[in-house]
Design a protein around this motif. Structure first.
Motif, PDB file in Angstrom:
ATOM      1  N   SER A   1      -1.910 -31.452  21.736  1.00  0.00           N
ATOM      2  CA  SER A   1      -1.867 -31.499  23.199  1.00  0.00           C
ATOM      3  C   SER A   1      -2.689 -30.383  23.840  1.00  0.00           C
ATOM      4  O   SER A   1      -3.019 -30.467  25.032  1.00  0.00           O
ATOM      5  N   LEU A   2      -2.990 -29.308  23.089  1.00  0.00           N
ATOM      6  CA  LEU A   2      -3.718 -28.184  23.666  1.00  0.00           C
ATOM      7  C   LEU A   2      -5.071 -28.643  24.195  1.00  0.00           C
ATOM      8  O   LEU A   2      -5.869 -29.228  23.471  1.00  0.00           O
ATOM      9  N   LYS A   3      -5.316 -28.359  25.477  1.00  0.00           N
ATOM     10  CA  LYS A   3      -6.548 -28.806  26.123  1.00  0.00           C
ATOM     11  C   LYS A   3      -7.427 -27.645  26.581  1.00  0.00           C
ATOM     12  O   LYS A   3      -8.637 -27.807  26.691  1.00  0.00           O
ATOM     13  N   LEU A   4      -6.821 -26.503  26.894  1.00  0.00           N
ATOM     14  CA  LEU A   4      -7.610 -25.396  27.422  1.00  0.00           C
ATOM     15  C   LEU A   4      -7.886 -24.357  26.347  1.00  0.00           C
ATOM     16  O   LEU A   4      -9.021 -24.220  25.916  1.00  0.00           O
ATOM     17  N   TYR A   5      -6.884 -23.613  25.905  1.00  0.00           N
ATOM     18  CA  TYR A   5      -7.194 -22.657  24.857  1.00  0.00           C
ATOM     19  C   TYR A   5      -5.964 -22.256  24.056  1.00  0.00           C
ATOM     20  O   TYR A   5      -4.832 -22.318  24.515  1.00  0.00           O
ATOM     21  N   LEU A   6      -6.249 -21.811  22.826  1.00  0.00           N
ATOM     22  CA  LEU A   6      -5.272 -21.213  21.922  1.00  0.00           C
ATOM     23  C   LEU A   6      -5.739 -19.799  21.640  1.00  0.00           C
ATOM     24  O   LEU A   6      -6.849 -19.590  21.157  1.00  0.00           O
ATOM     25  N   ASN A   7      -4.904 -18.808  21.941  1.00  0.00           N
ATOM     26  CA  ASN A   7      -5.275 -17.412  21.723  1.00  0.00           C
ATOM     27  C   ASN A   7      -4.156 -16.704  20.973  1.00  0.00           C
ATOM     28  O   ASN A   7      -3.076 -16.476  21.507  1.00  0.00           O
ATOM     29  N   LEU A   8      -4.443 -16.376  19.708  1.00  0.00           N
ATOM     30  CA  LEU A   8      -3.496 -15.643  18.864  1.00  0.00           C
ATOM     31  C   LEU A   8      -4.099 -14.318  18.416  1.00  0.00           C
ATOM     32  O   LEU A   8      -3.629 -13.704  17.461  1.00  0.00           O
ATOM     33  N   SER A   9      -5.126 -13.864  19.093  1.00  0.00           N
ATOM     34  CA  SER A   9      -5.878 -12.688  18.665  1.00  0.00           C
ATOM     35  C   SER A   9      -5.073 -11.401  18.794  1.00  0.00           C
ATOM     36  O   SER A   9      -4.067 -11.340  19.509  1.00  0.00           O
ATOM     37  N   LEU A  10      -5.566 -10.363  18.060  1.00  0.00           N
ATOM     38  CA  LEU A  10      -4.987  -9.018  18.126  1.00  0.00           C
ATOM     39  C   LEU A  10      -3.497  -9.020  17.817  1.00  0.00           C
ATOM     40  O   LEU A  10      -2.668  -8.543  18.580  1.00  0.00           O
ATOM     41  N   ASN A  11      -3.183  -9.589  16.665  1.00  0.00           N
ATOM     42  CA  ASN A  11      -1.838  -9.544  16.123  1.00  0.00           C
ATOM     43  C   ASN A  11      -1.928  -9.109  14.663  1.00  0.00           C
ATOM     44  O   ASN A  11      -2.950  -8.553  14.238  1.00  0.00           O
ATOM     45  N   ASN A  12      -0.869  -9.357  13.887  1.00  0.00           N
ATOM     46  CA  ASN A  12      -0.857  -9.009  12.459  1.00  0.00           C
ATOM     47  C   ASN A  12      -0.697 -10.255  11.603  1.00  0.00           C
ATOM     48  O   ASN A  12      -0.061 -10.220  10.539  1.00  0.00           O
ATOM     49  N   LEU A  13      -1.272 -11.345  12.048  1.00  0.00           N
ATOM     50  CA  LEU A  13      -1.160 -12.603  11.314  1.00  0.00           C
ATOM     51  C   LEU A  13      -1.962 -12.534  10.026  1.00  0.00           C
ATOM     52  O   LEU A  13      -3.017 -11.905   9.969  1.00  0.00           O
ATOM     53  N   HIS A  14      -1.468 -13.209   8.978  1.00  0.00           N
ATOM     54  CA  HIS A  14      -2.186 -13.247   7.709  1.00  0.00           C
ATOM     55  C   HIS A  14      -2.184 -14.671   7.163  1.00  0.00           C
ATOM     56  O   HIS A  14      -1.677 -15.594   7.802  1.00  0.00           O
ATOM     57  N   GLY A  15      -2.758 -14.812   5.982  1.00  0.00           N
ATOM     58  CA  GLY A  15      -2.826 -16.129   5.373  1.00  0.00           C
ATOM     59  C   GLY A  15      -4.064 -16.891   5.805  1.00  0.00           C
ATOM     60  O   GLY A  15      -4.908 -16.385   6.546  1.00  0.00           O
ATOM     61  N   PRO A  16      -4.187 -18.128   5.344  1.00  0.00           N
ATOM     62  CA  PRO A  16      -5.386 -18.916   5.642  1.00  0.00           C
ATOM     63  C   PRO A  16      -5.339 -19.551   7.028  1.00  0.00           C
ATOM     64  O   PRO A  16      -4.287 -19.599   7.675  1.00  0.00           O
ATOM     65  N   ILE A  17      -6.495 -20.025   7.462  1.00  0.00           N
ATOM     66  CA  ILE A  17      -6.559 -20.834   8.688  1.00  0.00           C
ATOM     67  C   ILE A  17      -6.036 -22.225   8.344  1.00  0.00           C
ATOM     68  O   ILE A  17      -6.577 -22.891   7.465  1.00  0.00           O
ATOM     69  N   PRO A  18      -4.976 -22.671   9.008  1.00  0.00           N
ATOM     70  CA  PRO A  18      -4.397 -23.974   8.637  1.00  0.00           C
ATOM     71  C   PRO A  18      -5.367 -25.132   8.875  1.00  0.00           C
ATOM     72  O   PRO A  18      -6.099 -25.150   9.870  1.00  0.00           O
ATOM     73  N   LEU A  19      -5.361 -26.083   7.950  1.00  0.00           N
ATOM     74  CA  LEU A  19      -6.197 -27.280   8.113  1.00  0.00           C
ATOM     75  C   LEU A  19      -5.774 -28.077   9.340  1.00  0.00           C
ATOM     76  O   LEU A  19      -6.589 -28.797   9.934  1.00  0.00           O
ATOM     77  N   GLU A  20      -4.500 -27.924   9.740  1.00  0.00           N
ATOM     78  CA  GLU A  20      -3.992 -28.673  10.891  1.00  0.00           C
ATOM     79  C   GLU A  20      -4.701 -28.303  12.188  1.00  0.00           C
ATOM     80  O   GLU A  20      -4.603 -29.029  13.185  1.00  0.00           O
TER      81      GLU A  20
END
Length: 667
Positions: free
Chosen positions: A434-453
């Protein structure tokens, strides 16, 4: 009978006069792209049948001229004032230029005048203030300048109910003294001009006012408390983006809110962008329950959010952003079940995000960004099935991204950036199609791969997952995000090559993959892109040649620095070694091969030649050769001195000559 004939002639003469005025007006129209005035021809149709013309019952006089929204271009001819019985003149939503003819002030029967949304300039003619029957005046969205004529606002015989002068360049004060009485006025729209001074107290006389819009000017003074108190019918009060202050030296908002309590029909209150000081008083909860919107953003308001505000149970929008509000988010706020938009951003709010947010069923926008909120993101956000924008960036949030956010099936904007969120990106969130404008998860401590989803976001315009600890490869499936315009994967630990599919995204304008561990060549598809304008490949392990061509031609060396194995024609980049062509490599090898074969052939030829020579010498006239042949049978490859050769050939005698070639003579 004679009287009837005379009357008919008079009526015909009047219609002819109106027709002549209309044709004169038409002569000022220089462009009619829709041919809307094509049937304005006296030889074919009677004037009352022309487009946009309305006449009286007897079709003897023109009463209305409505040419709204026909894209006409030209000037308004003063001849229009000859339509002396005109009650409606609507030329709005066109491209008329020039000035407003002062002669319009002689149309004493005019009740409705609309020239809005054109390109008209100059001042407002004071003659318009003498139109005693005028009820509706709309000159908004033009290029008008100068001051508002005093005659327009101070006319005791005025019937004006609607005045719209908004979105122009009108300056000066709102000139109304205490004797000015616009008693019939219901709508006064003066927003987006250059008006100065205070709100005149004479507006108290307009007790029927329902809509007062003075937004986006340079008005000053205290909020007009006593003035609005005399407007019991007021429904819309827009005072935002001026220079108003609260009472008692900009410290007291209580006074103004207390004067609004009796405005029982008030629906929208906008006080944003005025630098108002003081705290939100608890009396705000005593405002009319008819209120559906309150705008207090971009002021200097301090203190906490009063729990009493929850008594405004019909509120659909509450905007308190851009202030100095502190404390926690009061639990009482969630009693306002009709809230659709809640803005609390850019304050000093602290504490956890209450899980009770999930109890507001119609919430479509929640902005808690730029505060000091801590704790984790509540799982209860999964209940916000109507939410379209969820903005939690620039806080101190921790914990993981709850997979339950994937249940927000109408989410168009998700911004969790600038926090302390850890863990992996949940597949449920990455798969939010449903996301139409933007997804912003920057400047955090996320790890792991970029999901194929992530490839399911085929409508999203921007994705920013930069400045995390993401690893692994960039999935080529990201090329399925066909609406993507901006992609930022920088400052992670991504490796391997950059997928060719990214360069094939049809609308991609910006790409940043800097500060990763990417390698291989920069895909040709990026250079061939017709939309890419901004790219950053710096601080990776890219290799190969970069040509100053295509989409890469507009980039500087800064976009490639930190890649020691890159070379090319970008200014500042090291030049590549001269490229050897296949011809340069193959030709020397071919010549060398032929030369070796030739040497071998010559060697073989000489061996065979020696054998044949010995056979011939056996029958030769040279007696010395017979002895040599005898010795040769005993030893096939004897060592022969130069003296022996002289003796064997009879001093290189022609008698012993077998042949000659480019390598010399053969004896």
């Amino acid at each position: 009978m004679a009287f009837f004939i005379v009357s008919a002639k008079v009526n015909y003469s009047q219609v002819q006069n109106d027709e002549a005025s209309l044709l004169s007006f038409k002569s000022g129209v220089i462009s009619d792209p829709n041919n809307s005035l094509e049937n304005w021809n006296s030889s074919k149709l009677q004037v009352c049948n022309w487009s946009g013309i309305g006449c009286n019952v007897n079709k003897t006089r023109v009463l209305s001229l409505d040419l709204s929204g026909l894209s006409l271009r030209g000037t308004i001819s003063p001849a229009i004032s000859k339509l002396s019985y005109l009650t409606v003149l609507d030329l709005s939503k066109n491209f008329f230029e020039g000035h407003i003819p002062a002669e319009i002030g002689s149309l004493f029967h005019l009740k409705e005048l609309s020239l809005s949304t054109n390109l008209i300039k100059g001042t407002i003619p004071s003659e318009l203030g003498f139109l005693g029957d005028l009820v509706y005046l709309d000159l908004g969205s033009n290029r008008l300048s100068g001051e508002i004529p005093k005659s327009l606002l101070c006319n005791d015989t005025s019937s004006l109910e609607y005045i719209d002068l908004s979105n122009n360049s009108i300056s000066g004060e709102i000139r109304m003294n205490n004797q000015c009485q616009l008693r019939q006025l219901r709508f006064l729209l003066l927003w987006s001009n250059q008006l100065v001074g205070q709100v005149p107290q004479a507006l108290q006389n307009s007790s029927k006012l329902e809509w007062l819009d003075l937004e986006s000017n340079a008005l000053s003074g205290n909020l007009p408390s006593e003035t609005v108190q005399r407007m019991p019918q007021l429904q819309f009060l827009f005072l935002s983006y001026n220079n108003f202050s609260s009472h008692n030296g900009n410290t007291n908002l209580y006074t103004f809110f207390s004067f609004l309590i009796n405005s029982s029909n008030l629906q929208e209150l906008e006080l944003a962008g005025n630098s108002l000081g003081g705290e939100i008083p608890s009396i705000i909860g005593d405002l009319p329950t008819s209120l559906v919107q309150i705008h207090l953003e971009n002021n200097l308001i301090s203190g906490s959010i009063p729990p009493d505000i929850s008594r405004l149970f019909n509120l659909t929008l509450l905007n308190l952003s851009g202030n100095f509000i502190n404390g926690s988010i009061p639990r009482e706020l969630f009693q306002m079940k009709r809230l659709e938009r809640l803005y609390l951003s850019n304050n000093a709010l602290s504490g956890d995000i209450p899980s009770a947010f999930g109890d507001i069923p119609h919430l479509g926008l929640l902005d808690l960004s730029k505060n000091q909120l801590s704790g984790s993101i509540p799982d209860s956000f999964a209940n916000l099935t109507q939410v379209r924008s969820l903005l939690l960036y620039e806080n101190q949030l921790s914990g993981n991204i709850p997979p339950s956010l994937g249940k927000c099936i109408n989410l168009e904007i998700l911004d969790l950036s600038h926090n302390r969120i850890s863990g992996v990106i949940p597949n449920e969130v990455a798969g939010l199609s449903s996301l139409k404008l933007y997804l912003n998860l920057s400047l955090n401590n996320l790890h792991g791969p970029i999901p194929l989803e992530l490839s399911k976001m085929d409508m999203v315009l921007a994705i920013d997952i930069s400045s995390n600890n993401l690893s692994g490869t960039i999935p080529p499936q990201i090329g399925s995000c066909i609406a993507l315009e901006y992609l930022n994967l920088s400052n992670n630990a991504l490796e391997s090559s950059l997928p060719e599919s990214i360069g094939k995204l049809p609308y991609l304008k910006g790409l940043d993959v800097s500060s990763n561990n990417l390698s291989g060549q920069i895909p040709e598809s990026l250079q061939e892109s017709s939309t890419l304008k901004e790219m950053n490949f710096s601080f990776n392990n890219f290799s190969g040649i970069v040509l100053n061509e295509g989409a890469l031609s507009g980039l500087s060396f800064d976009s490639f620095m930190g890649n020691p194995h890159l070379c090319g024609s970008i200014k500042g980049m090291r030049s590549c070694p001269k490229k050897r062509t296949y011809g340069v490599i193959i030709l020397p090898a071919l010549i060398s091969s032929v030369f070796i074969i030739l040497i071998l052939c010559i060697f073989r030829y000489r061996v065979v030649l020696k054998l044949n020579l010995r056979r011939k010498l056996a029958t030769s006239r040279c007696p010395e050769m017979e002895e040599e042949e005898h010795e040769g049978n005993e030893h096939m490859h004897p060592k022969i001195s130069y003296q022996q050769l002289i003796e064997a050939t009879g001093g290189f005698s022609n008698a012993c000559l077998i042949g000659s070639g480019q390598f010399g003579n053969v004896y």
